[in-house]
Write a protein that holds these residues in place. Structure first.
Motif, short mmCIF file in Angstrom:
data_model
loop_
_atom_site.label_atom_id
_atom_site.label_comp_id
_atom_site.label_asym_id
_atom_site.label_seq_id
_atom_site.Cartn_x
_atom_site.Cartn_y
_atom_site.Cartn_z
N ALA A 80 0.86 -1.31 0.01
CA ALA A 80 0.00 0.03 -0.02
C ALA A 80 0.98 1.10 0.02
N GLY A 81 2.04 0.98 0.29
CA GLY A 81 2.98 2.46 0.40
C GLY A 81 3.66 2.53 -0.64
N CYS A 82 3.66 1.53 -1.67
CA CYS A 82 4.37 1.73 -2.88
C CYS A 82 4.00 2.92 -3.78
N THR A 83 4.89 3.69 -4.46
CA THR A 83 4.60 4.96 -4.89
C THR A 83 4.81 5.06 -6.38
N SER A 84 5.34 4.07 -7.14
CA SER A 84 5.74 4.20 -8.57
C SER A 84 4.52 3.78 -9.42
N ASP A 85 4.41 4.44 -10.57
CA ASP A 85 3.16 4.16 -11.30
C ASP A 85 3.63 3.34 -12.32
N ASP A 86 5.08 3.20 -12.52
CA ASP A 86 5.73 2.40 -13.34
C ASP A 86 5.92 0.80 -13.41
N ILE A 87 5.27 0.66 -12.11
CA ILE A 87 5.38 -0.94 -11.64
C ILE A 87 3.96 -1.32 -11.23
N LYS A 88 3.39 -2.03 -11.97
CA LYS A 88 1.87 -2.62 -11.48
C LYS A 88 1.79 -3.88 -11.58
N VAL A 89 0.70 -4.49 -10.86
CA VAL A 89 0.63 -6.02 -10.73
C VAL A 89 0.40 -6.51 -11.98
N GLY A 90 1.16 -7.56 -12.49
CA GLY A 90 1.11 -8.27 -13.86
C GLY A 90 2.24 -7.70 -14.62
N ASP A 91 3.09 -6.57 -14.46
CA ASP A 91 4.17 -6.19 -15.01
C ASP A 91 5.60 -6.98 -14.99
N ARG A 92 6.31 -7.24 -16.07
CA ARG A 92 7.45 -7.74 -16.01
C ARG A 92 8.52 -6.87 -15.41
N VAL A 93 9.24 -7.63 -14.70
CA VAL A 93 10.14 -6.65 -13.71
C VAL A 93 11.35 -7.37 -13.58
N GLY A 94 12.53 -6.58 -13.15
CA GLY A 94 13.65 -7.51 -12.84
C GLY A 94 14.03 -7.11 -11.49
N VAL A 95 15.05 -7.74 -10.75
CA VAL A 95 15.55 -7.50 -9.61
C VAL A 95 17.08 -7.82 -9.64
N GLY A 96 18.16 -7.00 -9.23
CA GLY A 96 19.54 -7.35 -9.22
C GLY A 96 20.12 -7.65 -7.83
N ALA A 97 21.21 -7.51 -7.70
CA ALA A 97 21.78 -7.88 -6.33
C ALA A 97 21.47 -7.28 -5.17
N GLN A 98 20.58 -6.29 -5.18
CA GLN A 98 20.05 -5.57 -3.92
C GLN A 98 18.77 -5.41 -3.69
N CYS A 99 18.27 -5.74 -2.51
CA CYS A 99 16.71 -5.71 -2.20
C CYS A 99 16.39 -4.81 -1.08
N PHE A 100 17.20 -3.96 -0.87
CA PHE A 100 16.92 -2.99 0.44
C PHE A 100 17.80 -2.06 0.82
N SER A 101 17.53 -0.76 1.08
CA SER A 101 18.62 0.23 1.55
C SER A 101 17.55 1.36 2.18
N CYS A 102 18.29 2.15 3.08
CA CYS A 102 17.45 2.97 4.06
C CYS A 102 16.70 3.99 2.95
N LEU A 103 17.26 4.56 1.79
CA LEU A 103 16.52 5.26 0.67
C LEU A 103 16.51 6.85 1.48
N LYS A 104 17.26 6.88 2.62
CA LYS A 104 17.21 8.39 3.23
C LYS A 104 18.73 8.94 3.31
N CYS A 105 19.54 8.16 3.41
CA CYS A 105 21.06 8.82 3.66
C CYS A 105 21.52 9.45 2.46
N HIS A 106 22.58 10.33 2.47
CA HIS A 106 23.40 10.98 1.25
C HIS A 106 23.53 9.90 0.20
N ARG A 107 23.94 8.58 0.61
CA ARG A 107 24.48 7.82 -0.68
C ARG A 107 23.16 7.47 -1.24
N CYS A 108 22.03 7.15 -0.64
CA CYS A 108 20.90 6.75 -1.36
C CYS A 108 20.36 7.76 -2.10
N GLN A 109 20.35 8.90 -1.55
CA GLN A 109 19.73 10.26 -2.40
C GLN A 109 20.63 10.65 -3.53
#
Length: 361
Positions: A80-109
């Motif tokens: 429910a907290g996902c914000t991307s309009d580019d990713i919908k149920v049923g879409d073909r997608v990919g995942v690489g070698a990372q699955c999580f980060s804080c998304l808030k630090c200087h490096r993530c930003q």
């Protein structure tokens, strides 16, 4: 909403002493979060990191160990907290070698998520709650939305998967060093990642030098886009012949033990960079002579960013590039065969596991 299970099926290492014989396993994913996406997996590339992790070369992990981080599949659940309009149920997608980060630090930003202190790799690393991540040799995977990437329609899934880790790992230093027309770039180690480096460096417009110990892969290297080939064990004068030539060398060898760091800096121009993407066994060390590095820098590159993966997919899509792959339907026996072949170096140049629907139904 497409059906998805509360438990995931996989093929994982259950006995470290018998790691080349993985077994079917069932396990619970980590708790579903508001920013999470569940993906039903279609195929997954096989990376050298899979071997290191499965063999315990990077330390012991809770069993089962489920590897695989070059994943293509279909979105089956979106938090429910996902914000991307580019990713919908049923879409073909990919995942690489990372699955999580804080998304808030200087490096993530600043598009350096893989260098985040809270980085969790797609398998074999711990979340704050103690859950150890599990990867793509499985029916499904649960990933933070930021690390889920739409796949261009004209890239077949089996060719797209290896781009998301191996491909992006070599593409990142090419991009960060402004590789393009006028640049002279060496790719050292013509294997699963190195062969992609040749393709991408050429596609970016560079003059490309393939560097290998022997000439065994010389013909392949030229087919992949190399303009020159250096066989370091067969050309005693290679460092003198190519003195002051290259702007960049990306070291793609699985191990650094046989890389000649005494002579390699000689072929670099002043201000040139040697960038290693190798992550060998924990015990491995290299010896450098500081005076040999005058005017030359040497560094290690981690995973590329999500933005870099998207740029790589755009390049591959627009230029219709194709890496070299060999496909195996996923099952216990075939993963055993792949592991044994990779230990022997018997691969040209990337294995991809397919037919997930048949195995996991």
């Amino acid at each position: 909403m497409l059906h998805y299970p509360e438990q995931f099926d996989g093929i994982g290492i259950v006995d470290q002493a018998d790691w080349t014989n993985p077994k079917r396993v069932v396990y619970k994913p980590r708790p579903f979060g508001a920013q999470d996406i569940d993906i039903k997996i279609e195929c997954c590339g096989v990376c050298g990191s899979d071997i290191h992790t499965a063999a315990g070369n990077w330390g012991d992990l809770p069993k089962p160990v489920v590897v695989g981080h070059e994943i293509i599949g279909t979105v089956v659940r979106k938090g429910a907290g996902c914000t991307s309009d580019d990713i919908k149920v049923g879409d073909r997608v990919g995942v690489g070698a990372q699955c999580f980060s804080c998304l808030k630090c200087h490096r993530c930003q600043n598009n350096n998520e893989s260098y985040c202190a809270k980085c969790v790799t797609t398998y074999g690393q711990f979340f704050d709650d103690g859950y150890c991540s599990k990867g793509g040799y499985a029916s499904h995977i649960r990933v933070q939305e930021h690390f889920v990437i739409p796949i261009p329609e004209n890239i077949p899934s089996e060719y797209a998967g290896p781009l998301l880790c191996g491909g992006n790992t070599v593409f990142s230093p090419l991009l960060r060093n402004n590789v393009g027309p006028g640049k002279k770039v060496g790719i050292l180690g013509i294997g699963g990642i190195g062969h992609m480096g040749l393709i991408f460096a050429k596609a970016l417009g560079a003059e490309v030098y393939a560097i290998s110990r022997s000439s065994a892969k010389k013909e392949d290297a030229f087919k992949l886009g190399a303009d020159h080939f250096i066989a370091t064990k067969e050309e005693p004068d290679w460092a003198e012949k190519y003195y002051d030539t290259l702007d960049l060398v990306v070291v793609c060898a699985g191990s650094l033990k046989d890389v000649d760091f005494e002579h390699l800096p000689h072929i670099m121009q002043v201000g040139g960079r040697i960038v290693s993407i190798s992550v060998p066994e924990q015990s491995e060390q290299i010896v450098l002579k500081p005076f040999g590095l005058l005017g030359v820098s040497i560094e290690n590159s981690h995973l590329g960013s999500i933005e870099e993966i998207k740029q790589l997919l755009k390049l591959v899509s627009e230029k219709n590039l194709r890496i070299w792959i060999e496909k195996y339907p996923i099952n216990e026996a075939n993963i055993h065969t792949i592991f044994e072949r990779m230990l022997k170096g018997d691969v040209r140049y990337r294995f991809v596991l397919t037919d997930y629907e048949k195995e996991f139904n």
